[in-house]
Scaffold this motif. Structure first.
Motif, PDB file in Angstrom:
ATOM      1  N   GLU A 221       0.831  -1.200   0.000  1.00  0.00           N
ATOM      2  CA  GLU A 221       0.000   0.000   0.000  1.00  0.00           C
ATOM      3  C   GLU A 221       0.867   1.253   0.000  1.00  0.00           C
ATOM      4  O   GLU A 221       0.578   2.233  -0.692  1.00  0.00           O
ATOM      5  CB  GLU A 221      -0.932  -0.006   1.209  1.00  0.00           C
ATOM      6  N   VAL A 222       1.940   1.229   0.773  1.00  0.00           N
ATOM      7  CA  VAL A 222       2.834   2.385   0.860  1.00  0.00           C
ATOM      8  C   VAL A 222       3.627   2.546  -0.441  1.00  0.00           C
ATOM      9  O   VAL A 222       3.748   3.651  -0.973  1.00  0.00           O
ATOM     10  CB  VAL A 222       3.787   2.245   2.062  1.00  0.00           C
ATOM     11  N   LEU A 223       4.163   1.468  -0.947  1.00  0.00           N
ATOM     12  CA  LEU A 223       4.981   1.553  -2.156  1.00  0.00           C
ATOM     13  C   LEU A 223       4.177   2.014  -3.366  1.00  0.00           C
ATOM     14  O   LEU A 223       4.720   2.651  -4.271  1.00  0.00           O
ATOM     15  CB  LEU A 223       5.630   0.192  -2.447  1.00  0.00           C
ATOM     16  N   ASP A 224       2.877   1.712  -3.390  1.00  0.00           N
ATOM     17  CA  ASP A 224       2.039   2.088  -4.536  1.00  0.00           C
ATOM     18  C   ASP A 224       1.346   3.438  -4.349  1.00  0.00           C
ATOM     19  O   ASP A 224       0.614   3.887  -5.239  1.00  0.00           O
ATOM     20  CB  ASP A 224       0.977   1.015  -4.785  1.00  0.00           C
ATOM     21  N   ALA A 225       1.553   4.092  -3.208  1.00  0.00           N
ATOM     22  CA  ALA A 225       0.886   5.376  -2.932  1.00  0.00           C
ATOM     23  C   ALA A 225       1.348   6.444  -3.928  1.00  0.00           C
ATOM     24  O   ALA A 225       2.528   6.532  -4.267  1.00  0.00           O
ATOM     25  CB  ALA A 225       1.185   5.824  -1.509  1.00  0.00           C
ATOM     26  N   VAL A 226       0.389   7.258  -4.391  1.00  0.00           N
ATOM     27  CA  VAL A 226       0.704   8.367  -5.300  1.00  0.00           C
ATOM     28  C   VAL A 226       0.235   9.670  -4.654  1.00  0.00           C
ATOM     29  O   VAL A 226      -0.619   9.684  -3.758  1.00  0.00           O
ATOM     30  CB  VAL A 226       0.036   8.182  -6.676  1.00  0.00           C
ATOM     31  N   ILE A 286       4.701   8.371  -4.405  1.00  0.00           N
ATOM     32  CA  ILE A 286       5.291   9.207  -3.350  1.00  0.00           C
ATOM     33  C   ILE A 286       6.697   8.731  -3.029  1.00  0.00           C
ATOM     34  O   ILE A 286       7.623   9.530  -2.857  1.00  0.00           O
ATOM     35  CB  ILE A 286       4.398   9.173  -2.090  1.00  0.00           C
ATOM     36  N   PHE A 287       6.849   7.409  -2.959  1.00  0.00           N
ATOM     37  CA  PHE A 287       8.144   6.830  -2.590  1.00  0.00           C
ATOM     38  C   PHE A 287       8.762   6.150  -3.824  1.00  0.00           C
ATOM     39  O   PHE A 287       9.058   4.945  -3.820  1.00  0.00           O
ATOM     40  CB  PHE A 287       7.964   5.825  -1.445  1.00  0.00           C
ATOM     41  N   ALA A 288       8.940   6.930  -4.861  1.00  0.00           N
ATOM     42  CA  ALA A 288       9.435   6.383  -6.127  1.00  0.00           C
ATOM     43  C   ALA A 288      10.903   5.984  -6.038  1.00  0.00           C
ATOM     44  O   ALA A 288      11.691   6.589  -5.306  1.00  0.00           O
ATOM     45  CB  ALA A 288       9.252   7.420  -7.231  1.00  0.00           C
ATOM     46  N   LEU A 294       9.610   4.806 -10.775  1.00  0.00           N
ATOM     47  CA  LEU A 294       8.484   3.895 -10.585  1.00  0.00           C
ATOM     48  C   LEU A 294       8.434   3.394  -9.144  1.00  0.00           C
ATOM     49  O   LEU A 294       9.415   3.528  -8.404  1.00  0.00           O
ATOM     50  CB  LEU A 294       8.608   2.704 -11.543  1.00  0.00           C
ATOM     51  N   PRO A 295       7.312   2.797  -8.727  1.00  0.00           N
ATOM     52  CA  PRO A 295       7.258   2.223  -7.382  1.00  0.00           C
ATOM     53  C   PRO A 295       8.293   1.112  -7.226  1.00  0.00           C
ATOM     54  O   PRO A 295       8.598   0.398  -8.188  1.00  0.00           O
ATOM     55  CB  PRO A 295       5.836   1.662  -7.293  1.00  0.00           C
ATOM     56  N   TYR A 296       8.827   0.971  -6.032  1.00  0.00           N
ATOM     57  CA  TYR A 296       9.764  -0.116  -5.764  1.00  0.00           C
ATOM     58  C   TYR A 296       9.043  -1.460  -5.894  1.00  0.00           C
ATOM     59  O   TYR A 296       7.917  -1.619  -5.418  1.00  0.00           O
ATOM     60  CB  TYR A 296      10.313  -0.012  -4.341  1.00  0.00           C
ATOM     61  N   VAL A 297       9.687  -2.394  -6.543  1.00  0.00           N
ATOM     62  CA  VAL A 297       9.199  -3.766  -6.536  1.00  0.00           C
ATOM     63  C   VAL A 297       9.543  -4.389  -5.196  1.00  0.00           C
ATOM     64  O   VAL A 297       8.738  -5.087  -4.577  1.00  0.00           O
ATOM     65  CB  VAL A 297       9.823  -4.583  -7.688  1.00  0.00           C
ATOM     66  N   SER A 298      10.743  -4.102  -4.709  1.00  0.00           N
ATOM     67  CA  SER A 298      11.201  -4.600  -3.419  1.00  0.00           C
ATOM     68  C   SER A 298      12.330  -3.702  -2.934  1.00  0.00           C
ATOM     69  O   SER A 298      13.046  -3.096  -3.736  1.00  0.00           O
ATOM     70  CB  SER A 298      11.701  -6.050  -3.542  1.00  0.00           C
ATOM     71  N   PHE A 299      12.463  -3.595  -1.616  1.00  0.00           N
ATOM     72  CA  PHE A 299      13.617  -2.874  -1.048  1.00  0.00           C
ATOM     73  C   PHE A 299      14.298  -3.778  -0.020  1.00  0.00           C
ATOM     74  O   PHE A 299      14.842  -3.320   0.964  1.00  0.00           O
ATOM     75  CB  PHE A 299      13.182  -1.536  -0.415  1.00  0.00           C
ATOM     76  N   PHE A 300      14.258  -5.078  -0.275  1.00  0.00           N
ATOM     77  CA  PHE A 300      14.729  -6.047   0.702  1.00  0.00           C
ATOM     78  C   PHE A 300      16.206  -5.862   1.063  1.00  0.00           C
ATOM     79  O   PHE A 300      16.573  -5.917   2.245  1.00  0.00           O
ATOM     80  CB  PHE A 300      14.513  -7.476   0.197  1.00  0.00           C
ATOM     81  N   TYR A 301      17.056  -5.657   0.070  1.00  0.00           N
ATOM     82  CA  TYR A 301      18.492  -5.646   0.351  1.00  0.00           C
ATOM     83  C   TYR A 301      18.892  -4.466   1.237  1.00  0.00           C
ATOM     84  O   TYR A 301      19.681  -4.621   2.175  1.00  0.00           O
ATOM     85  CB  TYR A 301      19.284  -5.644  -0.961  1.00  0.00           C
ATOM     86  N   SER A 302      18.342  -3.290   0.973  1.00  0.00           N
ATOM     87  CA  SER A 302      18.659  -2.148   1.827  1.00  0.00           C
ATOM     88  C   SER A 302      18.030  -2.337   3.204  1.00  0.00           C
ATOM     89  O   SER A 302      18.632  -1.986   4.230  1.00  0.00           O
ATOM     90  CB  SER A 302      18.174  -0.842   1.190  1.00  0.00           C
TER      91      SER A 302
END
Length: 371
Positions: A221-226, A286-288, A294-302
């Motif tokens: 929900e957060v990653l897709d927020a605009v 918002i969190f491009a 584009l929206p993050y697919v994943s931010f697992f590594y960071s």
């Protein structure tokens, strides 16, 4: 007594001593002599019997033994059904279809993919579950695989898939899952985590983590927020894509608004920017991802690097949602309020946090002095 028809080889009337007559046919299949009764002469006409005999011989000549037991229709294999029919279907409506795809590829297909849908029995399903357990998978993971398999068979029966008459997974109960992880960050852990994410190579990580903590929203929900979904006047955030499929509006705290305001100042068009430019910006995430926009697919590594630096190697992103709920309950908010803010459709899902309020009651009774 046997009376043969000179016009049709092998076709004859068998007259028993009792006087009862039956139409029969002798033929050879794979060099073996076979005899078949075509019908009772008392109820079957001679013409019908000859027609049946000719049809029988036609099949024999074509290489088919009419007396062979019917071939059991077992339907497609599990691999064929779930890949060619199930997956395209759920892609049409389920946003998290990739979760099912992963479960299929990692668990379902390697163990059951070669079996035909119509040949799978409840014991086969039980063996499948036991194989997963023996490989060390948690009951929750096994249950998710069962849910997937059960729904697949439900669709196969609903779609009247040839060979699938029933759902064998209905006979297998889910495993008892007592390992629901509900981790809540304390103040010291929170400070350590925030220090770690602020030091991350990914500038956006700290903003994502902060917003997750401020809102209790789900990661996707957060990653897709605009930007268009933020109502600054009403201090709320519209979430159009929720797990339940319903739009919900989440009130934003002062901290969340301050965070969004800071990001808006860095990215929004300034001055006399035209309407089209502002409209285009409103559609941006918002969190491009700074590299793609584009929206993050994943931010697992960071995230993984940050949680390890914070001394919290097992902390999950979803635990930030649990922590948000614990903040609310420990602040004296009701479970109904927690349910609304988390977007739970069922209060039973929210009730997992009830023990936190009980702990506050214990603290309250300790306020009474020992007499």
């Amino acid at each position: 007594m046997e009376v043969f028809d000179p016009a049709l080889k092998g076709f004859y009337v068998d007259v028993l001593a009792s006087g009862r007559k039956s139409f029969r046919l002798r033929y050879r299949f794979n060099k073996a002599l076979r005899v078949v009764t075509l019908g009772d002469a008392a109820v079957m006409s001679l013409d019908d019997a000859r027609h049946a005999a000719r049809e029988w011989l036609r099949q024999v000549k074509a290489g088919t033994d009419p007396q062979a037991p019917p071939v059991q229709v077992l339907g497609p294999t599990v691999a064929a059904f779930f890949t060619d029919q199930y997956l395209p279907y759920i892609k049409s409506y389920k946003r998290s279809w990739d979760t099912d795809d992963s479960m299929m590829r990692n668990h379902l297909l390697p163990k059951l993919g070669h079996k035909h849908m119509g040949a799978i029995t409840p014991p086969d399903v039980a063996v499948f579950v036991e194989q997963m357990r023996s490989e060390g998978y948690a009951p929750g993971t096994c249950n998710r695989a069962l849910v997937l398999l059960r729904y697949g068979f439900t669709l196969a029966v609903r779609w009247k898939l040839p060979g699938v008459q029933s759902n064998p997974v209905k006979e297998v109960k889910n495993l008892r899952d007592d390992n629901k992880i509900e981790r809540f960050l304390n103040n010291a852990q929170m400070a350590s985590l925030m220090a770690a994410v602020r030091g991350s190579e990914s500038e956006m990580l700290q903003h994502i983590v902060l917003f997750l903590l401020y809102t209790g929203a789900r990661k996707r929900e957060v990653l897709d927020a605009v930007w268009a979904d933020v109502d600054w006047e009403r201090k709320s955030w519209r979430i159009p894509k929720t797990k339940s499929g319903k739009i919900r509006h989440l009130p934003l705290s002062a901290g969340a608004l301050q965070l969004l305001g800071s990001l808006r100042d860095q990215s929004a068009p300034v001055g006399d920017a035209g309407h089209a430019l502002r409209a285009e910006w409103a559609r941006r995430p918002i969190f491009a991802n700074p590299k793609t926009g584009l929206p993050y697919v994943s931010f697992f590594y960071s995230w993984d690097a940050a949680r390890k630096r914070a001394g919290l190697p097992d902390l999950r992103v979803h635990d930030l949602r649990h922590s948000f709920a614990s903040f609310l309950v420990n602040a004296g908010r009701s479970l109904y309020e927690v349910q609304e803010l988390l977007g739970h459709a069922d209060i039973r899902t929210t009730s997992r946090y009830a023990h936190l309020s009980r702990e506050r009651l214990f603290e309250a009774v300790e306020s009474v002095p020992v007499l």
